[in-house]
Design an enzyme around this catalytic site. Structure first.
Site, PDB file in Angstrom:
ATOM      1  N   GLU A 169       0.830  -1.212   0.000  1.00 60.65           N
ATOM      2  CA  GLU A 169       0.000   0.000   0.000  1.00 60.65           C
ATOM      3  C   GLU A 169       0.863   1.260   0.000  1.00 60.65           C
ATOM      4  O   GLU A 169       0.560   2.236  -0.692  1.00 60.65           O
ATOM      5  CB  GLU A 169      -0.939   0.001   1.217  1.00 60.65           C
ATOM      6  N   SER A 182      -0.524  -6.259   7.534  1.00 55.63           N
ATOM      7  CA  SER A 182      -0.276  -5.146   8.457  1.00 55.63           C
ATOM      8  C   SER A 182      -1.370  -5.033   9.508  1.00 55.63           C
ATOM      9  O   SER A 182      -1.102  -4.919  10.703  1.00 55.63           O
ATOM     10  CB  SER A 182      -0.165  -3.834   7.673  1.00 55.63           C
ATOM     11  N   ASN A 183      -2.646  -5.088   9.064  1.00 56.83           N
ATOM     12  CA  ASN A 183      -3.728  -4.887  10.039  1.00 56.83           C
ATOM     13  C   ASN A 183      -3.782  -6.030  11.051  1.00 56.83           C
ATOM     14  O   ASN A 183      -4.134  -5.817  12.214  1.00 56.83           O
ATOM     15  CB  ASN A 183      -5.067  -4.668   9.323  1.00 56.83           C
ATOM     16  N   SER A 231      -8.305  -9.526   6.149  1.00 52.54           N
ATOM     17  CA  SER A 231      -8.221 -10.395   4.969  1.00 52.54           C
ATOM     18  C   SER A 231      -8.348 -11.876   5.315  1.00 52.54           C
ATOM     19  O   SER A 231      -8.074 -12.739   4.479  1.00 52.54           O
ATOM     20  CB  SER A 231      -6.898 -10.137   4.224  1.00 52.54           C
TER      21      SER A 231
END
Length: 327
Positions: free
Chosen positions: A141, A239-240, A283
């Site tokens: 991103e 990342s999240n 995800s």
């Protein structure tokens, strides 16, 4: 050490299931784009980079005919008429330009909330501002956002220390934007330093950290203090998902683990439990959460309670070329 699954009497385990968890609207849209492209155009459908950061999702799409590549030049010459999908994380502007120069048919699965950050960057650039991007170096991103503008137009800040050391390149006004999947608390600390040092720095009109990232972190904060361990279902390169594990630790959970699926649970690292929190990164599909619960059900007498901190009703439109296939 966790309880022996061969024991006759399974000890009780209360599972607190964080809600919201798992798929967000952007991930759901991206996966749908690949599935509908396969349905409408047949296999193969090429996907540049992992459509989302989840091995289970990627492998599932592979079995349906998706072919994953890192760069467009990996697509064979005779297949340039096949659809190619750009991942939910977004891509530099050079990628669609490259696809057009090769006469490729591409579908952009960039999350609309990432696209919003891209547009913000372009507006700041047109208005003559130097742009500070808060994010993680090397994340797709971040590469995509920085790649919207000429090299050097966007400066990356990863930590509070970076924010303290940051020096503008010139006398242009400053603006800050962020990666959408950051820790809300970490980002707030970085922004605090930047605004203290540069009081006129321009902030986003609306928070760049996406609703799903924020909501999942808030749910973890609500559950973490009340459980002996918390499992985040997600990929190590998500990342999240990594941020959810960090949030759990900071909120007082003694053991916070990130696992991809049930087979990866490090049972030896878990103490005997009476309470467990479970969440999933944006995800990670719900089937993997169910798989984790079932694995604990083989060792414990499990009861499951949901702890909901927000309702999510957001959905995003599919690309026009695919809308007919969805009807």
């Amino acid at each position: 050490m966790a309880s022996d699954p061969s024991a006759g009497n399974r000890p009780p385990l209360k599972v607190l299931l964080c809600a919201p968890r798992g798929f967000c609207a952007g991930v759901d849209r991206a996966v749908q784009i690949v599935e509908l492209a396969l349905e409408r155009f047949g296999a193969p459908v090429y996907v540049r980079h992992e459509i989302v950061h989840n091995k289970f999702v990627v492998e599932s799409l592979k079995t349906k005919g998706a072919v994953f590549v890192e760069e467009l030049d990996e697509i064979p010459d005779g297949h340039h008429d096949r659809p190619v999908v750009f991942s939910a994380h977004g891509v530099p502007k050079s990628v669609p330009e490259d696809a057009r120069s090769r006469n490729m048919f591409y579908l952009d699965a960039t999350c609309p909330l990432v696209s919003k950050v891209h547009k913000e960057a372009e507006i700041h650039f047109r208005r003559g501002r130097e742009i500070v991007l808060i994010g993680h170096a090397g994340h797709p991103e971040v590469i995509g956002t920085m790649g919207q503008l000429p090299e050097g137009a966007v400066r990356l800040v990863e930590t509070v220390e970076d924010a303290r050391a940051f020096e503008p390149a010139g006398d242009r006004p400053l603006a800050w934007i962020t990666q959408t999947t950051l820790s809300v608390d970490d980002t707030a600390q970085i922004v605090e330093v930047l605004t203290a040092r540069f009081p006129d720095i321009v902030a986003p009109h609306k928070d760049d950290i996406c609703y799903a990232t924020t909501n999942r972190q808030e749910a973890v904060k609500a559950v973490a203090p009340d459980v002996e361990a918390l499992i985040v279902v997600g990929a190590p390169n998500s990342s999240n998902s990594q941020r959810l594990r960090e949030v759990a630790e900071r909120a007082g959970c003694p053991v916070a683990l990130l696992v991809q699926r049930a087979a990866d649970i490090p049972w030896d690292a878990l103490p005997p439990l009476t309470s467990l929190g479970i969440t999933a990164g944006a995800s990670a599909p719900e089937v993997l959460v169910e798989e984790i619960i079932a694995a604990f059900g083989e060792r414990y007498e499990v009861t499951v309670d949901s702890v909901r901190t927000a309702e999510e009703t957001i959905s995003f439109n599919l690309p026009r070329a695919l809308r007919e296939a969805a009807e």
